[in-house]
Design an enzyme around this catalytic site. Structure first.
Site, PDB file in Angstrom:
ATOM      1  N   ALA A 105      38.030  37.074  38.703  1.00  0.00           N
ATOM      2  CA  ALA A 105      37.068  38.060  39.185  1.00  0.00           C
ATOM      3  C   ALA A 105      37.605  38.634  40.493  1.00  0.00           C
ATOM      4  CB  ALA A 105      35.717  37.400  39.402  1.00  0.00           C
ATOM      5  N   GLY A 153      38.144  33.842  36.293  1.00  0.00           N
ATOM      6  CA  GLY A 153      37.457  34.647  35.287  1.00  0.00           C
ATOM      7  C   GLY A 153      38.403  35.165  34.206  1.00  0.00           C
ATOM      8  N   GLU A 165      38.666  32.413  31.832  1.00  0.00           N
ATOM      9  CA  GLU A 165      37.364  32.327  31.154  1.00  0.00           C
ATOM     10  C   GLU A 165      37.201  33.446  30.127  1.00  0.00           C
ATOM     11  OE1 GLU A 165      34.617  30.173  34.513  1.00  0.00           O
ATOM     12  OE2 GLU A 165      35.278  32.200  34.938  1.00  0.00           O
ATOM     13  N   GLU A 221      39.413  28.474  41.321  1.00  0.00           N
ATOM     14  CA  GLU A 221      38.265  28.800  42.188  1.00  0.00           C
ATOM     15  C   GLU A 221      38.092  27.778  43.299  1.00  0.00           C
ATOM     16  OE1 GLU A 221      38.266  28.825  38.867  1.00  0.00           O
ATOM     17  OE2 GLU A 221      37.058  30.470  38.067  1.00  0.00           O
TER      18      GLU A 221
HETATM   19  N1  DAK Z   1      40.805  39.555  43.165  1.00  0.00           N
HETATM   20  C1  DAK Z   1      41.194  40.637  43.871  1.00  0.00           C
HETATM   21  N2  DAK Z   1      42.483  40.966  44.060  1.00  0.00           N
HETATM   22  C2  DAK Z   1      43.421  40.164  43.534  1.00  0.00           C
HETATM   23  C3  DAK Z   1      43.090  39.014  42.768  1.00  0.00           C
HETATM   24  C4  DAK Z   1      41.701  38.714  42.590  1.00  0.00           C
HETATM   25  N3  DAK Z   1      41.262  37.680  41.848  1.00  0.00           N
HETATM   26  N4  DAK Z   1      44.239  38.417  42.398  1.00  0.00           N
HETATM   27  C5  DAK Z   1      45.235  39.179  42.853  1.00  0.00           C
HETATM   28  N5  DAK Z   1      44.764  40.239  43.547  1.00  0.00           N
HETATM   29  C6  DAK Z   1      45.510  41.299  44.211  1.00  0.00           C
HETATM   30  C7  DAK Z   1      46.136  40.798  45.500  1.00  0.00           C
HETATM   31  O1  DAK Z   1      45.211  40.814  46.546  1.00  0.00           O
HETATM   32  C8  DAK Z   1      47.257  41.795  45.693  1.00  0.00           C
HETATM   33  O2  DAK Z   1      46.704  42.989  46.171  1.00  0.00           O
HETATM   34  P1  DAK Z   1      47.449  43.805  47.389  1.00  0.00           P
HETATM   35  O3  DAK Z   1      47.583  42.837  48.510  1.00  0.00           O
HETATM   36  O4  DAK Z   1      48.786  44.190  46.787  1.00  0.00           O
HETATM   37  O5  DAK Z   1      46.530  44.959  47.646  1.00  0.00           O
HETATM   38  C9  DAK Z   1      47.701  42.069  44.257  1.00  0.00           C
HETATM   39  O6  DAK Z   1      46.609  41.688  43.414  1.00  0.00           O
HETATM   40  C10 DAK Z   1      48.923  41.261  43.875  1.00  0.00           C
HETATM   41  O7  DAK Z   1      48.647  39.906  44.144  1.00  0.00           O
HETATM   42  P2  DAK Z   1      49.624  38.977  45.008  1.00  0.00           P
HETATM   43  O8  DAK Z   1      50.389  39.783  46.002  1.00  0.00           O
HETATM   44  O9  DAK Z   1      48.803  37.840  45.510  1.00  0.00           O
HETATM   45  O10 DAK Z   1      50.630  38.500  43.876  1.00  0.00           O
HETATM   46  P3  DAK Z   1      51.433  37.120  43.802  1.00  0.00           P
HETATM   47  O11 DAK Z   1      52.343  37.282  42.647  1.00  0.00           O
HETATM   48  O12 DAK Z   1      52.012  36.760  45.130  1.00  0.00           O
HETATM   49  O13 DAK Z   1      50.319  36.006  43.478  1.00  0.00           O
HETATM   50  C11 DAK Z   1      48.440  35.121  42.258  1.00  0.00           C
HETATM   51  C12 DAK Z   1      49.683  36.067  42.280  1.00  0.00           C
HETATM   52  C13 DAK Z   1      47.694  35.346  40.965  1.00  0.00           C
HETATM   53  C14 DAK Z   1      48.908  33.652  42.330  1.00  0.00           C
HETATM   54  C15 DAK Z   1      47.537  35.425  43.493  1.00  0.00           C
HETATM   55  O14 DAK Z   1      47.296  36.836  43.534  1.00  0.00           O
HETATM   56  C16 DAK Z   1      46.228  34.723  43.471  1.00  0.00           C
HETATM   57  O15 DAK Z   1      46.116  33.528  43.792  1.00  0.00           O
HETATM   58  N6  DAK Z   1      45.158  35.443  43.091  1.00  0.00           N
HETATM   59  C17 DAK Z   1      43.790  34.920  43.092  1.00  0.00           C
HETATM   60  C18 DAK Z   1      43.565  33.997  41.924  1.00  0.00           C
HETATM   61  C19 DAK Z   1      42.174  33.398  41.944  1.00  0.00           C
HETATM   62  O16 DAK Z   1      41.771  32.722  42.907  1.00  0.00           O
HETATM   63  N7  DAK Z   1      41.407  33.677  40.897  1.00  0.00           N
HETATM   64  C20 DAK Z   1      40.004  33.194  40.786  1.00  0.00           C
HETATM   65  C21 DAK Z   1      39.066  34.180  41.446  1.00  0.00           C
HETATM   66  S1  DAK Z   1      37.383  33.653  41.366  1.00  0.00           S
HETATM   67  C22 DAK Z   1      31.115  35.075  37.145  1.00  0.00           C
HETATM   68  C23 DAK Z   1      32.157  35.442  36.349  1.00  0.00           C
HETATM   69  C24 DAK Z   1      33.446  35.144  36.719  1.00  0.00           C
HETATM   70  C25 DAK Z   1      33.694  34.545  37.920  1.00  0.00           C
HETATM   71  C26 DAK Z   1      32.667  34.185  38.725  1.00  0.00           C
HETATM   72  C27 DAK Z   1      31.366  34.450  38.350  1.00  0.00           C
HETATM   73  N8  DAK Z   1      29.751  35.342  36.792  1.00  0.00           N
HETATM   74  C28 DAK Z   1      29.468  35.853  35.460  1.00  0.00           C
HETATM   75  C29 DAK Z   1      28.694  35.149  37.698  1.00  0.00           C
HETATM   76  C30 DAK Z   1      35.081  34.299  38.278  1.00  0.00           C
HETATM   77  C31 DAK Z   1      35.483  33.979  39.502  1.00  0.00           C
HETATM   78  C32 DAK Z   1      36.920  34.033  39.805  1.00  0.00           C
HETATM   79  O17 DAK Z   1      37.721  34.363  38.962  1.00  0.00           O
END
Ligand code: DAK
Length: 259
Positions: free
Chosen positions: A67, A110, A113, A133
């Site tokens: 997400a 997400g 998921e 997360e």
């Molecule tokens: N959200 C927003 N931007 C993201 C992102 C994310 N989840 N993941 C990556 N990006 C963006 C980065 O900020 C970066 O943007 P700029 O800085 O270039 O503007 C760009 O994508 C490229 O990412 P990186 O520079 O970080 O790329 P790397 O190859 O170095 O790293 C990575 C890739 C995937 C390991 C890293 O980006 C990362 O850790 N991303 C976050 C992963 C994460 O924590 N995902 C879980 C998020 S929480 C719900 C439904 C669903 C959910 C919740 C509730 N309901 C129905 C209520 C779900 C929650 C989640 O998914």
């Protein structure tokens, strides 16, 4: 209106549609608009009699990295409650036609998921599945603790959810999370191939069989068997049942119409 964050191919193969998540600059992070567009696209394809299976992909680098954290970071619990993202996810979950996820690169949070909400998953060798997360101070919120645990068991799910560790496509295959692993160049083609295999079957039987398999997740064995029996009998009201069995007896390929 054209979606901003999706590319929709109404027909990539006979009776097979393809939706590509298209927000590459953010690794296909699932913002509210993208999810709403996806919900609308799936609703339309579900209602289109020409479509019998749908492939959902991202790009080579990411299926979806979760997400959109920028959208969630400043929100309060009440903001989250009022946003009611669950109604979008619930609507997607109600898609009756088979959904096949074609995953390459990151399928995180997400994104993982969403892939698990699909009925089958084809992955490229570079695919990485994770529920990270915990690293940003929360926990999975769209099925990650439930569908993952049911798919790969407590020990592995607990490790992924509590440490945020990613697993590789090969690990995901061995754990039973996904159906196939292919070289990167072939994952989409393989997903379409799998969708085509399903799309030649009776669309009614496919929908009812999908519904019955999913019933196994939220019912007792007895209730599930009862549900299965009901759908099994119901299919004898279809022309496709007559056609399928007659075609077998006549040693020819059936021509299913979904009636
Ligand atoms: N959200 C927003 N931007 C993201 C992102 C994310 N989840 N993941 C990556 N990006 C963006 C980065 O900020 C970066 O943007 P700029 O800085 O270039 O503007 C760009 O994508 C490229 O990412 P990186 O520079 O970080 O790329 P790397 O190859 O170095 O790293 C990575 C890739 C995937 C390991 C890293 O980006 C990362 O850790 N991303 C976050 C992963 C994460 O924590 N995902 C879980 C998020 S929480 C719900 C439904 C669903 C959910 C919740 C509730 N309901 C129905 C209520 C779900 C929650 C989640 O998914």
């Amino acid at each position: 209106m054209q979606p901003e964050f999706l590319i929709i191919h109404q027909q990539v193969a006979t009776h097979v549609a393809h939706i590509q998540l298209n927000r590459p600059e953010a690794l296909n992070a699932l913002n509210l608009q993208l999810m709403s567009e996806l919900k609308d696209a799936l609703k339309a394809l579900d209602a289109d009699p020409q479509v019998r299976a749908v492939v959902l992909s991202g790009n080579e680098k990411a299926f979806a990295a979760g997400a959109d954290i920028t959208q969630m970071a400043g929100k309060s619990a009440i903001d989250m409650y009022n946003t009611d993202q669950f109604s979008t996810w619930d609507a997607i979950k109600k898609t009756k036609k088979p959904l096949i996820a074609a995953v390459s690169g990151f399928a995180l949070g997400g994104g993982c998921e969403l892939a698990m909400l699909c009925d089958m998953i084809v992955a490229s060798e570079t695919a990485r599945f994770g529920q990270p997360e915990i690293k940003i101070g929360v926990m999975p919120g769209a099925g990650g603790t439930q569908r993952l645990t049911r798919a790969i068991g407590k020990a592995r799910a607990m490790e992924m959810v509590l440490t945020g560790r990613f697993i590789t496509a090969e690990e995901a295959l061995a754990a039973g999370l996904i159906n196939r692993v292919t070289p990167v160049a072939l994952y989409l083609e393989e997903a379409v191939k799998l969708a085509k295999e399903v799309a030649v079957m009776s669309p009614l039987a496919v929908k009812m069989a999908k519904e019955a398999v999913l019933k196994a997740f939220d019912s007792s064995l007895e209730e599930g068997l009862h549900f299965e029996r009901r759908n099994f009998y119901l299919l004898f009201a279809s022309e496709d049942q007559k056609e399928g069995m007659q075609a077998f007896l006549e040693k020819r390929a059936p021509a299913f119409k979904g009636e």
